[in-house]
Design a protein around this motif. Structure first.
Motif, PDB file in Angstrom:
ATOM      1  N   GLN A 159      51.906  68.492  27.017  1.00 26.13           N
ATOM      2  CA  GLN A 159      51.581  68.830  28.338  1.00 26.13           C
ATOM      3  C   GLN A 159      51.485  67.517  29.111  1.00 26.13           C
ATOM      4  O   GLN A 159      51.721  66.435  27.982  1.00 26.13           O
ATOM      5  N   ASP A 160      52.120  67.327  30.286  1.00 26.95           N
ATOM      6  CA  ASP A 160      51.847  66.142  31.302  1.00 26.95           C
ATOM      7  C   ASP A 160      50.274  65.826  31.108  1.00 26.95           C
ATOM      8  O   ASP A 160      49.301  66.616  31.457  1.00 26.95           O
ATOM      9  N   VAL A 161      49.886  64.212  30.920  1.00 23.33           N
ATOM     10  CA  VAL A 161      48.932  63.942  32.096  1.00 23.33           C
ATOM     11  C   VAL A 161      48.833  62.483  32.290  1.00 23.33           C
ATOM     12  O   VAL A 161      50.087  61.933  32.457  1.00 23.33           O
ATOM     13  N   VAL A 162      48.199  62.278  33.578  1.00 27.23           N
ATOM     14  CA  VAL A 162      48.233  61.589  33.957  1.00 27.23           C
ATOM     15  C   VAL A 162      47.165  60.902  33.722  1.00 27.23           C
ATOM     16  O   VAL A 162      46.103  60.647  33.852  1.00 27.23           O
ATOM     17  N   ILE A 163      47.261  58.817  33.666  1.00 28.51           N
ATOM     18  CA  ILE A 163      45.853  58.023  32.957  1.00 28.51           C
ATOM     19  C   ILE A 163      45.869  56.454  34.251  1.00 28.51           C
ATOM     20  O   ILE A 163      46.932  56.346  34.433  1.00 28.51           O
ATOM     21  N   ASN A 164      44.893  56.745  34.952  1.00 28.08           N
ATOM     22  CA  ASN A 164      44.612  56.075  35.615  1.00 28.08           C
ATOM     23  C   ASN A 164      43.643  54.951  34.508  1.00 28.08           C
ATOM     24  O   ASN A 164      42.699  55.700  34.111  1.00 28.08           O
ATOM     25  N   ILE A 165      43.349  53.732  34.371  1.00 24.42           N
ATOM     26  CA  ILE A 165      42.294  52.558  34.090  1.00 24.42           C
ATOM     27  C   ILE A 165      42.603  51.649  34.708  1.00 24.42           C
ATOM     28  O   ILE A 165      43.390  50.785  35.329  1.00 24.42           O
ATOM     29  N   GLU A 166      41.036  51.172  34.620  1.00 21.64           N
ATOM     30  CA  GLU A 166      40.934  49.579  35.671  1.00 21.64           C
ATOM     31  C   GLU A 166      39.773  49.109  34.422  1.00 21.64           C
ATOM     32  O   GLU A 166      39.222  49.547  33.963  1.00 21.64           O
ATOM     33  N   ILE A 167      40.851  47.662  34.392  1.00 23.45           N
ATOM     34  CA  ILE A 167      39.634  47.010  33.787  1.00 23.45           C
ATOM     35  C   ILE A 167      39.583  45.926  34.414  1.00 23.45           C
ATOM     36  O   ILE A 167      40.130  44.394  35.136  1.00 23.45           O
ATOM     37  N   ARG A 168      38.306  45.289  34.126  1.00 26.81           N
ATOM     38  CA  ARG A 168      37.691  44.503  34.930  1.00 26.81           C
ATOM     39  C   ARG A 168      37.292  42.790  33.409  1.00 26.81           C
ATOM     40  O   ARG A 168      36.961  43.767  32.195  1.00 26.81           O
ATOM     41  N   TYR A 169      37.708  42.032  33.600  1.00 30.18           N
ATOM     42  CA  TYR A 169      38.249  40.221  33.291  1.00 30.18           C
ATOM     43  C   TYR A 169      37.539  38.978  33.572  1.00 30.18           C
ATOM     44  O   TYR A 169      37.575  39.312  35.090  1.00 30.18           O
ATOM     45  N   GLY A 170      36.704  38.541  32.511  1.00 28.29           N
ATOM     46  CA  GLY A 170      37.241  37.448  33.117  1.00 28.29           C
ATOM     47  C   GLY A 170      37.846  36.486  33.428  1.00 28.29           C
ATOM     48  O   GLY A 170      38.064  36.367  32.437  1.00 28.29           O
ATOM     49  N   LEU A 171      38.016  36.517  34.504  1.00 25.86           N
ATOM     50  CA  LEU A 171      39.222  35.322  35.039  1.00 25.86           C
ATOM     51  C   LEU A 171      39.304  34.189  34.277  1.00 25.86           C
ATOM     52  O   LEU A 171      38.068  33.201  34.641  1.00 25.86           O
ATOM     53  N   ALA A 172      39.641  33.401  33.588  1.00 24.16           N
ATOM     54  CA  ALA A 172      39.862  32.385  32.875  1.00 24.16           C
ATOM     55  C   ALA A 172      40.391  31.369  34.309  1.00 24.16           C
ATOM     56  O   ALA A 172      41.444  31.443  34.793  1.00 24.16           O
ATOM     57  N   PRO A 173      40.272  30.247  34.421  1.00 22.81           N
ATOM     58  CA  PRO A 173      40.781  29.067  35.340  1.00 22.81           C
ATOM     59  C   PRO A 173      41.517  29.078  35.075  1.00 22.81           C
ATOM     60  O   PRO A 173      42.417  28.401  36.333  1.00 22.81           O
ATOM     61  N   ALA A 174      42.344  29.039  34.163  1.00 24.52           N
ATOM     62  CA  ALA A 174      43.353  28.216  33.683  1.00 24.52           C
ATOM     63  C   ALA A 174      44.570  29.535  34.461  1.00 24.52           C
ATOM     64  O   ALA A 174      45.326  29.278  34.883  1.00 24.52           O
ATOM     65  N   CYS A 175      44.385  30.722  34.793  1.00 27.14           N
ATOM     66  CA  CYS A 175      44.993  31.194  35.862  1.00 27.14           C
ATOM     67  C   CYS A 175      45.587  31.436  37.130  1.00 27.14           C
ATOM     68  O   CYS A 175      46.675  31.490  37.302  1.00 27.14           O
ATOM     69  N   LEU A 176      44.701  30.299  36.995  1.00 32.35           N
ATOM     70  CA  LEU A 176      44.733  30.001  38.641  1.00 32.35           C
ATOM     71  C   LEU A 176      45.723  28.631  38.281  1.00 32.35           C
ATOM     72  O   LEU A 176      46.604  28.417  39.565  1.00 32.35           O
ATOM     73  N   SER A 177      46.026  28.369  37.573  1.00 30.06           N
ATOM     74  CA  SER A 177      47.004  27.150  37.201  1.00 30.06           C
ATOM     75  C   SER A 177      48.317  27.983  36.661  1.00 30.06           C
ATOM     76  O   SER A 177      49.434  27.343  36.480  1.00 30.06           O
ATOM     77  N   ASP A 178      48.604  29.455  36.868  1.00 32.30           N
ATOM     78  CA  ASP A 178      49.818  29.804  36.691  1.00 32.30           C
ATOM     79  C   ASP A 178      50.035  29.721  34.783  1.00 32.30           C
ATOM     80  O   ASP A 178      50.869  29.883  34.823  1.00 32.30           O
ATOM     81  N   GLU A 179      48.869  29.974  33.604  1.00 34.23           N
ATOM     82  CA  GLU A 179      49.029  30.046  32.208  1.00 34.23           C
ATOM     83  C   GLU A 179      49.365  30.922  32.008  1.00 34.23           C
ATOM     84  O   GLU A 179      47.643  31.765  32.070  1.00 34.23           O
ATOM     85  N   VAL A 180      50.059  31.450  31.632  1.00 27.06           N
ATOM     86  CA  VAL A 180      50.832  32.444  31.259  1.00 27.06           C
ATOM     87  C   VAL A 180      49.588  33.277  29.448  1.00 27.06           C
ATOM     88  O   VAL A 180      48.534  34.049  30.000  1.00 27.06           O
ATOM     89  N   GLN A 181      49.266  31.991  29.060  1.00 24.90           N
ATOM     90  CA  GLN A 181      48.766  32.914  28.233  1.00 24.90           C
ATOM     91  C   GLN A 181      47.135  32.894  27.719  1.00 24.90           C
ATOM     92  O   GLN A 181      46.391  33.113  27.202  1.00 24.90           O
ATOM     93  N   ALA A 182      46.680  32.561  29.795  1.00 20.52           N
ATOM     94  CA  ALA A 182      44.653  32.778  29.660  1.00 20.52           C
ATOM     95  C   ALA A 182      44.940  33.907  30.166  1.00 20.52           C
ATOM     96  O   ALA A 182      43.712  34.110  30.464  1.00 20.52           O
ATOM     97  N   ALA A 183      46.063  34.934  30.647  1.00 21.94           N
ATOM     98  CA  ALA A 183      45.938  36.049  31.157  1.00 21.94           C
ATOM     99  C   ALA A 183      46.385  37.210  30.071  1.00 21.94           C
ATOM    100  O   ALA A 183      46.776  37.264  29.151  1.00 21.94           O
TER     101      ALA A 183
END
Length: 126
Positions: free
Chosen positions: A30-54
Motif C-alpha cells: 500500500q501507499d504511505v506518505v511520510i513527513n519528517i521534521e528534523i531539528r538540529y544544532g546548526l554548526a557555524p561551519a555550515c554558514l561557511s558552506d562546509e559540507v561535512q558540517a551539515a
C-alpha cells in the motif's frame, strides 16, 4: 550572529510497503506518505558552506526508504516508530517529528495518519 537550530523538512515522501494486519493488506503493498521534521544544532561551519558540517538528510532519507520498502508492518505505530528511530540517530539531531499517512485506509476518509515526536533530552526512542 546568533544561530538557532536548523529545521529540515522532508515533505510527502511517497513509498509503498506492506502495512496492516488484514489478509488483503498483508498480501499487497500500500501507499504511505511520510513527513519528517528534523531539528538540529546548526554548526557555524555550515554558514561557511562546509559540507561535512551539515546534517546528511539525503542519507537519512535513503535509510528510511530502504527500511519502509523492505519492511512488513502490522501497525502504523510500529512503522512511524521505526522511521522516528532512524531520524534521531545522528548526533546533532535534537528533535524529530514524523507523521505517516495511510491513504484510503478508511472508506470515507482521504487518509489515516499517526504522528510521533522525539526530543534529545528524553530517553532514546527504541
Amino acid at each position: 550572529m546568533s544561530l538557532s537550530d536548523a529545521l529540515i523538512k522532508i515533505t510527502n515522501l511517497r513509498l509503498r510497503t506492506f502495512i496492516g494486519f488484514n489478509p488483503e493488506e498483508r498480501a499487497k503493498q500500500q501507499d504511505v506518505v511520510i513527513n519528517i521534521e528534523i531539528r538540529y544544532g546548526l554548526a557555524p561551519a555550515c554558514l561557511s558552506d562546509e559540507v561535512q558540517a551539515a546534517l546528511d538528510y539525503k542519507q537519512i532519507t535513503k535509510q528510511v526508504i530502504r527500511h519502509v520498502e523492505e519492511g512488513r508492518f502490522l501497525l502504523l505505530e510500529k512503522l512511524v516508530g521505526d522511521v522516528l528511530a532512524i531520524c534521531c540517530e545522528p548526533e546533532p539531531v535534537c528533535h524529530v517529528r514524523v507523521r505517516i499517512d495511510k491513504p484510503h485506509a478508511l472508506r470515507f476518509a482521504d487518509s489515516v495518519s499517526l504522528s510521533l515526536e522525539w526530543q534529545r533530552d528524553q530517553p532514546s526512542f527504541s
